[in-house]
Motif scaffolding. Structure first.
Motif, PDB file in Angstrom:
ATOM      1  N   VAL A 170      -0.963   6.538   4.198  1.00 20.64           N
ATOM      2  CA  VAL A 170       0.116   6.592   3.114  1.00 20.64           C
ATOM      3  C   VAL A 170      -1.536   5.421   1.842  1.00 20.64           C
ATOM      4  O   VAL A 170      -1.864   5.872   0.773  1.00 20.64           O
ATOM      5  CB  VAL A 170       0.645   4.887   2.971  1.00 20.64           C
TER       6      VAL A 170
ATOM      7  N   ASN B 173       5.117   3.315  -8.760  1.00 21.45           N
ATOM      8  CA  ASN B 173       5.658   2.774  -7.196  1.00 21.45           C
ATOM      9  C   ASN B 173       4.522   3.465  -6.334  1.00 21.45           C
ATOM     10  O   ASN B 173       5.204   5.060  -6.342  1.00 21.45           O
ATOM     11  CB  ASN B 173       6.590   2.517  -7.774  1.00 21.45           C
ATOM     12  N   GLY B 174       5.218   2.897  -4.760  1.00 14.96           N
ATOM     13  CA  GLY B 174       4.395   4.435  -3.611  1.00 14.96           C
ATOM     14  C   GLY B 174       3.427   4.643  -4.081  1.00 14.96           C
ATOM     15  O   GLY B 174       2.919   5.734  -3.101  1.00 14.96           O
TER      16      GLY B 174
ATOM     17  N   LYS C  94      -0.160   0.476  -3.769  1.00 12.76           N
ATOM     18  CA  LYS C  94      -0.732  -0.401  -4.020  1.00 12.76           C
ATOM     19  C   LYS C  94      -0.599  -1.794  -3.547  1.00 12.76           C
ATOM     20  O   LYS C  94      -1.151  -2.292  -2.695  1.00 12.76           O
ATOM     21  CB  LYS C  94      -0.080  -1.102  -5.198  1.00 12.76           C
ATOM     22  N   SER C  95       0.889  -1.572  -2.676  1.00 13.71           N
ATOM     23  CA  SER C  95       0.856  -2.850  -1.568  1.00 13.71           C
ATOM     24  C   SER C  95      -0.133  -2.689  -0.779  1.00 13.71           C
ATOM     25  O   SER C  95      -0.309  -3.591   0.343  1.00 13.71           O
ATOM     26  CB  SER C  95       2.392  -2.564  -1.084  1.00 13.71           C
ATOM     27  N   THR C  96      -0.078  -1.649  -0.231  1.00 11.20           N
ATOM     28  CA  THR C  96      -1.035  -1.168   1.300  1.00 11.20           C
ATOM     29  C   THR C  96      -2.332  -1.708   0.999  1.00 11.20           C
ATOM     30  O   THR C  96      -2.561  -2.466   1.972  1.00 11.20           O
ATOM     31  CB  THR C  96      -0.646  -0.159   2.059  1.00 11.20           C
TER      32      THR C  96
ATOM     33  N   MET D  40       8.012   0.461   0.045  1.00 13.79           N
ATOM     34  CA  MET D  40       7.218   0.889  -1.918  1.00 13.79           C
ATOM     35  C   MET D  40       6.202   1.694  -0.855  1.00 13.79           C
ATOM     36  O   MET D  40       5.367   3.087  -1.434  1.00 13.79           O
ATOM     37  CB  MET D  40       6.963  -0.695  -1.971  1.00 13.79           C
ATOM     38  N   SER D  41       5.515   1.316   0.607  1.00 13.78           N
ATOM     39  CA  SER D  41       4.677   2.230   1.057  1.00 13.78           C
ATOM     40  C   SER D  41       4.060   3.172   1.858  1.00 13.78           C
ATOM     41  O   SER D  41       3.561   3.487   2.607  1.00 13.78           O
ATOM     42  CB  SER D  41       3.490   0.688   1.590  1.00 13.78           C
ATOM     43  N   THR D  42       5.845   3.916   1.891  1.00 11.15           N
ATOM     44  CA  THR D  42       6.487   4.135   3.185  1.00 11.15           C
ATOM     45  C   THR D  42       5.561   6.392   2.358  1.00 11.15           C
ATOM     46  O   THR D  42       6.780   6.753   3.248  1.00 11.15           O
ATOM     47  CB  THR D  42       7.417   3.960   4.031  1.00 11.15           C
ATOM     48  N   THR D  43       5.629   6.199   1.386  1.00 15.39           N
ATOM     49  CA  THR D  43       5.915   7.368   1.019  1.00 15.39           C
ATOM     50  C   THR D  43       4.854   8.292   1.815  1.00 15.39           C
ATOM     51  O   THR D  43       3.815   8.046   1.757  1.00 15.39           O
ATOM     52  CB  THR D  43       6.156   7.530  -0.620  1.00 15.39           C
TER      53      THR D  43
ATOM     54  N   LEU E  99       2.548  11.640   2.355  1.00 19.22           N
ATOM     55  CA  LEU E  99       1.470  12.417   1.510  1.00 19.22           C
ATOM     56  C   LEU E  99       1.842  13.524   2.517  1.00 19.22           C
ATOM     57  O   LEU E  99       1.889  14.881   1.986  1.00 19.22           O
ATOM     58  CB  LEU E  99      -0.345  11.914   2.374  1.00 19.22           C
TER      59      LEU E  99
END
Lengths: 501, 323
Positions: free
Chosen positions: A21, A41-42, A45-47, B1-4, B6
């Protein structure tokens, strides 16, 4: 820069299972500076934020606090280092008073009982730090969202936070409230607090930020000054240039068919005597301040709430009050303002979420039409370019923009011709925003009609063919796309500025 | 939101995910293996049939409970409604002199009615389902005592048939399989079933999408009532009589079975197969502890720990999934 950073994430990497991520990203927060974190989004940033806040541990790289390698195994550890996070979803107990919330977890006691006097005194001192003047005995739930946010900031500062992480703090604020928040941020900056700021509003970056770290798909892209022009930032963030942020293509010769007719609609305490029509191929924007009755109006038209008097008709056929099913049959599709709370069943799959509006109408003898539903869902997901692994994954795991596209997709499958949009791009990144605008174009090009409520003036001005302005539940005026400017809209929306809260 | 993603992930058998998603099944298998080793009495035809009969009542109750929990509610009245339905059926037969099959259907109708009242109180009366069904628990148990005057009533032959055998196969097991198939069909294939997940997951989103949320809730409780009535009749059929204190406390077994089976008490998640496994776990543990001569007092302790363990594992699983 001669000043040492308060905290540095150095070449950090984070993976979940086999998915990386964040890969090799470096970002620092300096005392008295606002570091902006920019990305779609995605993007991760949150991570990153969660690593600073002690929620996640980096799998590679290291975290430096005051130049020393540190691990932050828990949020408590991060707090002890003076790192506080203001999340989008506020961590306040609505039923408890402001004072109790500020001092939660460290209530002053006397003989084992809460020392109320001391509690109030300490809470007042904390609020004074950011110049917030409110009665500390007020239950937090009675405050507006902007003030709740300030209460949370006061709470963070009262535990000596040196690093403040602000995750989209302005997403739910009006322009006015945003300005108040920025004033507080400017003050904190003077006092040497370092801030990590996230926002989807590009115009805020130059206003409040110092440096911008851009990340895309988990990778570090660039660090640029906050004064960088907006289109440059967009290009860095999206990886391509976006020609036009508001690609509205209105029909040259608007059709004359009235699709939606609203007459003298009144709901006591919410809105009063509202009349308007929307023609085929038209986007009608509804502007106004938060609390002007826009959402209530949209919900009443959609059948979600009842109203007192007046009428709503679609193509000349009146709709019964408070009947969502009848509204849907007449062709109305409602994209509600709160995507997670009202738009989606987060634990259900993308497929299921796309199909709720057509679950009953596509069924035979009460049996759900699984094959047909999957076919329709896959077609619409491809058309709207909803980014996902499979159509069966829970919709919770998609980014905000893709979730929003799914809410639209539901009504496209239902062949709705009158779309009622309430803040259609809230919490949606630039790339997905433009895709949503293009979707609006294709709906109107096919003869559909759109009513759009939005608090983002550029969006209202850029995407509407006609603009209604609401103030205190009444129509304050109507502007054509050509006549409308930020000033003309705002003058109508808030003629009596002094009367605002 | 953070699981897209790569990088695309490799598709191979992921035993961790399998274990995490089938914790109850794995637990059941381990339990059975342990019991086969521990006592020769476990793996006998008679004992397995006993387990089948015992599980039938709990599982049928729990199937109805699954609907309610998936739809975001709770039904505390199923045990009492089971007893009332059986007692009413007995009364229809003995005191009202109705034909046996009418008495049987009458019993089911009583369950349906109780369920509709629960659902209407929840959906239209705005009572939380916990409160509405707690009231129904008391009312239904009270009515059972009123009708019976605290004494058992003989059941019709048609009802006793439900507790009998077809050749070597006990009738309750047949009913159990049929009930599982019907419940699974309703939950998976029908508009109603799919709507239950939506209502339990997010009632407001379901409503704004045009689902008739209130009607769905009433139907869900009505189904739970019918399944409860069926369980009550099964129980009465086995004893050839409706007992005033029958199925007391069974609502908690039903809830435990549903939760062990992986459903979420906050709604929107749950499967009939999971509930069935959950019911089996409960019954096999009781059966095993009996065979091992563990006192019924200690059995309660063990059951409690199992529930805590199952739900704890579930919470842990959800936490890792959402991160």
């Amino acid at each position: 820069m001669t000043v040492n950073p308060l905290i540095t994430l150095q070449n950090v990497t984070k993976t979940f299972g086999q998915v990386t991520v964040i890969q090799d990203v470096t970002v620092s927060v300096y005392p008295g500076q606002v570091q902006v974190l920019l990305g779609e989004n995605g993007a991760g940033k949150s991570t990153l934020i969660k690593m600073v806040a002690g929620v996640y541990q980096p799998d590679g790289g290291q975290i430096l606090v005051d130049g020393t390698v540190t691990t932050l195994p828990t949020t408590r550890a991060a707090e002890e280092h003076g790192i506080a996070t203001i999340h989008q979803e506020l961590n306040l107990v609505a039923t408890m008073s402001v004072a109790e919330n500020v001092m939660l977890g460290r209530m002053p006691t006397k003989l084992g009982m809460v020392d109320r006097k001391e509690l109030r005194r300490q809470a007042r001192a904390a609020l004074a730090l950011i110049g917030l003047e409110i009665d500390v005995d007020t239950p937090v739930g009675e405050l507006g969202i902007a003030r709740q946010q300030l209460v949370e900031i006061a709470k963070a500062l009262s535990i000596n936070a040196r690093v403040l992480i602000l995750d989209e703090p302005t997403a739910a604020l009006t322009r006015h409230e945003t300005q108040a928040l920025f004033a507080v941020m400017a003050d904190l900056r003077r006092r040497g607090v370092g801030m990590l700021f996230i926002s989807h509003h590009l115009d805020e970056i130059a206003e409040v930020g110092d440096t911008v770290t851009v990340i895309r798909d988990g990778h570090f892209i660039a660090e640029v000054p906050a004064s960088t022009p907006e289109d440059e930032l967009v290009k860095l963030m999206v990886g391509r240039s976006i020609e036009d942020q508001f690609p509205r293509r209105a029909d040259e010769t608007p059709a004359l068919t009235e699709v939606l007719t609203v007459e003298n609609l009144t709901s006591a305490g919410h809105f009063d005597d509202i009349s308007f029509t929307v023609r085929a191929g038209e986007v009608l924007g509804i502007a106004g301040l938060v609390g002007a009755g826009r959402t209530e109006l949209i919900r009443a038209i959609a059948g979600a709430d009842r109203y007192d008097t007046g009428s709503v008709a679609v193509r000349g056929t009146p709709l019964p009050k408070g009947d969502i099913q009848a509204a849907i049959r007449a062709g109305i599709g409602h994209v509600p303002e709160d995507r997670k709370g009202q738009g989606l069943v987060l634990d259900a799959s993308v497929n299921d979420n796309l199909g709720y509006a057509t679950l009953a109408s596509s069924a035979k003898l009460g049996l759900a039409d699984f094959t047909g539903q999957r076919r329709r869902a896959e077609a619409v997901a491809a058309k709207l370019r909803i980014r996902m692994h499979t159509i069966d994954q829970p919709i919770r795991s998609l980014s905000g923009g893709n979730q929003q596209k799914a809410v639209f997709g539901r009504w496209i499958i239902a062949a709705s011709t009158v779309l009622l949009l309430d803040e259609p791009t809230r919490g949606v990144d630039v790339g997905a925003k433009v895709e949503i605008y293009e979707l609006m174009n294709s709906i109107t090009a096919a003869g559909g009609a759109i009513v759009m409520v939005s608090s983002e003036l550029p969006e209202i001005l850029g995407m509407s063919d006609r603009i209604l302005v609401m103030r205190d539940g009444r129509l304050a005026g109507e502007l054509s796309a050509a006549d409308a400017t930020q000033d003309t809209v705002m003058t109508l929306a808030a003629r009596d500025v002094a009367a605002q809260r | 939101m953070s699981t897209t993603t790569l990088a695309p992930t490799r598709r191979s058998f992921d035993y961790k995910t399998f274990l995490a998603n089938n914790g109850a099944l794995v637990g059941l298998v381990v339990l059975c293996i342990a019991l086969v080793i521990a006592t020769p009495d476990f793996l006998t035809g008679q004992n397995l049939l006993n387990i089948g009969i015992q599980v039938s009542t709990v599982a049928v109750l729990a199937f109805g409970m699954t609907f309610v929990i998936v739809a975001g509610g709770i039904d505390l009245s199923v045990g009492a409604v089971a007893a009332l339905s059986a007692m009413a059926s007995g009364w229809f037969f003995v005191s009202a002199g109705m034909p046996g099959w009418v008495a049987l259907l009458g019993g089911l109708a009583v369950g349906l009615l109780a369920g509709i009242v629960n659902g209407a109180a929840n959906a239209y009366g705005k009572l939380p389902s916990f409160i509405a069904t707690l009231a129904m628990l008391s009312v239904a148990r009270g009515l059972t005592l009123v009708i019976s005057d605290g004494r058992p009533i003989k059941t019709a032959a048609e009802v006793s048939f439900l507790g009998g055998n077809i050749g070597p196969v006990p009738m309750p097991i047949v009913i159990l399989v049929l009930a599982a198939l019907v419940a699974s069909f309703i939950l998976n294939r029908t508009v109603l079933g799919r709507s239950m997940y939506a209502v339990g997951g997010n009632a407001e989103a379901a409503r704004l999408s045009g689902l008739p949320v209130k009607r769905i809730i009433v139907t869900v409780f009505a189904l739970a009532g019918v399944f409860a009535a069926l369980a009550g009749l099964l129980l009465a059929g086995r004893l050839d009589s409706a007992q005033p204190q029958a199925a007391a406390g069974y609502e908690l077994d039903a809830i435990a079975a549903v939760v062990i089976g992986g459903a979420s008490l906050s709604g929107g998640l749950g499967k009939i197969s999971g509930t069935f496994i959950g019911a089996l776990v409960l019954v096999v543990i009781r059966n095993g502890l009996n065979l091992l001569n563990v006192s019924s007092f200690w059995q309660q302790v063990v059951i409690g720990l199992v529930i805590a363990l199952a739900v704890g594992a579930d919470v842990l699983r959800r936490k890792t999934r959402n991160s």
